[in-house]
Design a protein around this motif. Structure first.
Motif, PDB file in Angstrom:
ATOM      1  N   TYR A  88       0.738  -1.161   0.005  1.00  0.00           N
ATOM      2  CA  TYR A  88       0.159   0.007   0.064  1.00  0.00           C
ATOM      3  C   TYR A  88       0.955   1.417  -0.109  1.00  0.00           C
ATOM      4  O   TYR A  88       1.563   1.470   0.997  1.00  0.00           O
ATOM      5  N   HIS A  89       0.823   2.027  -1.214  1.00  0.00           N
ATOM      6  CA  HIS A  89       1.699   3.362  -1.080  1.00  0.00           C
ATOM      7  C   HIS A  89       0.922   4.442  -0.810  1.00  0.00           C
ATOM      8  O   HIS A  89       1.593   5.504  -0.720  1.00  0.00           O
ATOM      9  N   ASN A  90      -0.217   4.249  -0.406  1.00  0.00           N
ATOM     10  CA  ASN A  90      -1.059   5.426   0.173  1.00  0.00           C
ATOM     11  C   ASN A  90      -2.280   4.733   0.927  1.00  0.00           C
ATOM     12  O   ASN A  90      -2.410   3.748   0.827  1.00  0.00           O
TER      13      ASN A  90
ATOM     14  N   ASP B 160      -3.186   3.319  -3.926  1.00  0.00           N
ATOM     15  CA  ASP B 160      -2.154   2.954  -4.900  1.00  0.00           C
ATOM     16  C   ASP B 160      -1.626   1.558  -4.341  1.00  0.00           C
ATOM     17  O   ASP B 160      -0.996   1.708  -3.495  1.00  0.00           O
TER      18      ASP B 160
ATOM     19  N   GLY C   5       8.256   4.911   7.201  1.00  0.00           N
ATOM     20  CA  GLY C   5       8.544   5.056   5.909  1.00  0.00           C
ATOM     21  C   GLY C   5       7.326   5.323   4.810  1.00  0.00           C
ATOM     22  O   GLY C   5       6.022   5.579   5.590  1.00  0.00           O
ATOM     23  N   GLU C   6       7.288   5.142   3.801  1.00  0.00           N
ATOM     24  CA  GLU C   6       6.126   5.400   2.816  1.00  0.00           C
ATOM     25  C   GLU C   6       5.066   4.158   2.444  1.00  0.00           C
ATOM     26  O   GLU C   6       3.952   4.373   1.755  1.00  0.00           O
ATOM     27  N   THR C   7       5.587   3.247   2.747  1.00  0.00           N
ATOM     28  CA  THR C   7       4.796   2.018   2.096  1.00  0.00           C
ATOM     29  C   THR C   7       4.536   1.026   3.354  1.00  0.00           C
ATOM     30  O   THR C   7       5.502   0.677   4.165  1.00  0.00           O
TER      31      THR C   7
ATOM     32  N   THR D 249       7.352   0.060   6.691  1.00  0.00           N
ATOM     33  CA  THR D 249       8.939   0.387   6.626  1.00  0.00           C
ATOM     34  C   THR D 249       9.147   1.622   7.271  1.00  0.00           C
ATOM     35  O   THR D 249       8.334   2.400   7.811  1.00  0.00           O
TER      36      THR D 249
ATOM     37  N   LYS E 154      12.656   4.379   8.816  1.00  0.00           N
ATOM     38  CA  LYS E 154      13.896   4.967   8.226  1.00  0.00           C
ATOM     39  C   LYS E 154      14.575   5.379   9.673  1.00  0.00           C
ATOM     40  O   LYS E 154      14.188   5.322  10.787  1.00  0.00           O
TER      41      LYS E 154
END
Length: 150
Positions: A56-58, A65, A123-125, A148, A150
């Protein structure tokens, strides 16, 4: 309270179909995509190397996405809408969730809080790995959720 853990993940080659969808159309899209990916792997004489997933990117429920995919042992060529991709190397936070897909929201909230409390940067995903299919009773659906960091 869920058991949340952090690991370092190696890069994982995948074959995926990336698209946008509404949340209510997601179950059918996942089933169709898994069918296409499975047929393509069979055509190539290859196998999955791990459990199917959705990235899931959003989290826009009316315009998700998503990247629907199968981990594979080595990078493989794509075909049409099926593309070679990878899950990147890096730190991840994960939790095993047992229950209905519709009730997973609080686990995401708990994981996000855990990440912030540990001083990590989200993270973004997010990834969901599905260990059984929707034919199982909802209270027996097993999903590994990965975020994810950082």
């Amino acid at each position: 309270m869920s058991r949340i853990e952090m690991l370092k993940q190696r890069e994982q080659p995948t074959l995926t179909i990336r698209t946008h969808t509404k949340v209510q159309d997601l179950p059918q899209l996942i089933g169709e995509s898994y069918g296409k990916l499975g047929a393509y792997l069979q055509e190539m004489g290859e196998l999955m190397s791990d459990i199917p997933f959705v990235a899931y990117h959003n989290m826009d429920m009316q315009n998700l996405d998503v990247e629907i995919g199968f981990p594979v042992a080595m990078p493989l060529p794509g075909k049409g809408e099926i593309k070679p991709s990878f899950i990147p190397e890096g730190k991840i936070v994960f939790c095993m969730y047992l229950g209905s897909y519709a009730e997973v929201g609080p686990v995401y909230e708990e994981m996000a809080k855990w990440i912030i409390d540990k001083g990590l940067i989200p993270g973004e995903t997010a990834y969901e790995y599905y260990y059984n299919d929707p034919e199982f009773p909802e209270n027996q659906l097993l999903t590994k959720i990965i975020m994810t960091v950082k």
